[in-house]
Design an enzyme around this catalytic site. Sequence first.
Site, PDB file in Angstrom:
ATOM      1  N   VAL A 217     -47.005 -27.903  55.223  1.00 34.22           N
ATOM      2  CA  VAL A 217     -45.836 -27.469  56.344  1.00 34.22           C
ATOM      3  C   VAL A 217     -44.421 -27.343  56.179  1.00 34.22           C
ATOM      4  CG1 VAL A 217     -45.246 -27.938  59.181  1.00 34.22           C
ATOM      5  CG2 VAL A 217     -47.463 -28.594  58.039  1.00 34.22           C
TER       6      VAL A 217
ATOM      7  N   PRO B 293     -39.730 -36.435  47.668  1.00 31.85           N
ATOM      8  CA  PRO B 293     -39.137 -36.856  46.513  1.00 31.85           C
ATOM      9  C   PRO B 293     -40.917 -36.634  45.786  1.00 31.85           C
ATOM     10  CG  PRO B 293     -40.147 -38.113  48.155  1.00 31.85           C
ATOM     11  CD  PRO B 293     -39.199 -37.234  48.809  1.00 31.85           C
TER      12      PRO B 293
ATOM     13  N   ASP C  10     -41.028  16.911  64.038  1.00 30.13           N
ATOM     14  CA  ASP C  10     -41.763  18.289  62.851  1.00 30.13           C
ATOM     15  C   ASP C  10     -42.656  19.243  63.442  1.00 30.13           C
ATOM     16  OD1 ASP C  10     -39.857  18.124  61.352  1.00 30.13           O
ATOM     17  OD2 ASP C  10     -40.914  17.398  59.853  1.00 30.13           O
TER      18      ASP C  10
ATOM     19  N   LYS D  44     -41.201  23.852  61.681  1.00 31.76           N
ATOM     20  CA  LYS D  44     -40.683  25.073  61.230  1.00 31.76           C
ATOM     21  C   LYS D  44     -42.402  25.726  60.747  1.00 31.76           C
ATOM     22  CE  LYS D  44     -36.147  24.101  59.076  1.00 31.76           C
ATOM     23  NZ  LYS D  44     -36.454  22.681  59.371  1.00 31.76           N
TER      24      LYS D  44
ATOM     25  N   ASP E   2     -42.684  11.976  53.945  1.00 33.45           N
ATOM     26  CA  ASP E   2     -41.793  11.554  54.367  1.00 33.45           C
ATOM     27  C   ASP E   2     -40.626  12.112  53.957  1.00 33.45           C
ATOM     28  OD1 ASP E   2     -40.548   8.815  52.668  1.00 33.45           O
ATOM     29  OD2 ASP E   2     -39.749   9.907  51.744  1.00 33.45           O
TER      30      ASP E   2
ATOM     31  N   THR F  81     -46.649  10.455  51.442  1.00 36.09           N
ATOM     32  CA  THR F  81     -45.960  11.619  51.236  1.00 36.09           C
ATOM     33  C   THR F  81     -46.862  12.588  51.192  1.00 36.09           C
ATOM     34  OG1 THR F  81     -44.575  13.266  50.314  1.00 36.09           O
ATOM     35  CG2 THR F  81     -45.979  10.859  49.304  1.00 36.09           C
TER      36      THR F  81
ATOM     37  N   MET G 143     -46.108  23.867  50.269  1.00 33.72           N
ATOM     38  CA  MET G 143     -45.535  24.615  50.331  1.00 33.72           C
ATOM     39  C   MET G 143     -45.534  25.701  49.515  1.00 33.72           C
ATOM     40  SD  MET G 143     -42.391  22.993  52.371  1.00 33.72           S
ATOM     41  CE  MET G 143     -42.015  22.251  50.536  1.00 33.72           C
TER      42      MET G 143
ATOM     43  N   GLY H 114     -54.338  18.572  55.178  1.00 37.30           N
ATOM     44  CA  GLY H 114     -54.915  16.937  54.520  1.00 37.30           C
ATOM     45  C   GLY H 114     -54.671  16.551  55.871  1.00 37.30           C
TER      46      GLY H 114
END
Length: 411
Positions: free
Chosen positions: A22, A42, A194, A216, A249, A277, A326, A355
């Site tokens: 605890v 102790p 994005d 983009k 990421d 990523t 890319m 993906g």
Amino acid sequence: MTTLVGLDLAGRRVLIVGAGLVGMRRARRLLEDGAHVVLVDPAPSDDALRVASHGDAELLVRRVAEADLDGAWFVVAATADPEVNATVAAWAEARGTWCVNASDRRRGSARMAAASSHGDLTLGVVSEGDADPRRAAAVRDQLAVHVAAGEVDLRRRRVRRGRVVLVGSGPGDPGLVPVAGLEALATADVVVTDRLGATPLLDRLPADVEVVNVGKSPTNHPVPQAEINAILVDRALKGLTVVRFKGGDPYVFGRGGEEVHACRRAGIEVSVVPGITSAFSVPALAGIPVTQRGVSTSVHVSSGHVGADPATLAALTAGATVVLLMAVSALPDICAAALAAGVDRDLPVAIVEQGSTVRERVTRASVGTAADVARAEGVRPPAIIVIGRVAAEGFLDDPVCATSSTGGDDD
């Protein structure tokens, strides 16, 4: 009636009497809050000895003495002896020090809530009357699920300084967004998003949250990066919480560093929630391990914008796995340069489009055929391209690859 008070114990002395199960559970909570924890027992548990040996807490291996309360801001009496706990609680009461009595909550002056943290908010549940820690924890857990899932409006109501949070939303599947990212999204007054990433989550936002789409595509950059930076700074300077919702990421070909620089130059508080990523997650979801002991012990990640740069060609000739982001339009030139550099024309290539989404498609080829196959199959961005032995179709089903070993981190 219990009055809930939040105590800032960071850097302050907290005494925990009893270093068993605890006591150590309480100790870990307080250590996470930055408290200077002093344990007295102790016969301390192995857990207490480990924590003390790492320098995380101070450990006194003896019976508690009243003087141990000197300088303590908060006390937890958590021994297995109710009389010892009552004595410690009485000492604390006489000194005007808040004390949790773990064996009899009614004889202590404080209770520790079953708590969960969500960014700059902490959710706490305590029992009235007789304590029922398991019940409080169950209620906390059920409430925390809703908060962590972004189902609670966490926007600030008081006037305050604006801030920016860069959130990596992963490859596209909303289930792969970090919990911290969902919680950050729930605090947003403005979301700058994005085109890629877990954009379906934006449908959950309250109607009055401003959503600025700066996405983009390979042939269309409607909002230049300098303008995106300016939007973040402008909204934050108005005292708003701005979430920059990014695919993958923020720091892996996401221009997150540029956005952080812009915010810091303007004196704006900025933080980052890392994302999964797409360079690693998309191949993994398609059954492609980017490294495999005995087959590929290193991985090189490159942007298609730089084409067949020397680092990529060196990685290919060295037998590393190469992951290209890319790079659909640059694939013919990269493959041609690889062949000219002596790369085996039969080296496998896998192209994973969309993906992690229901539209995912995997196209298989080799360095010698990838340009023609991609053209014939109508491969389009967004796509992750993997070049290397691990990209072979059925690689994980090959018993030779599965047992291949030349030593590694787990040997």
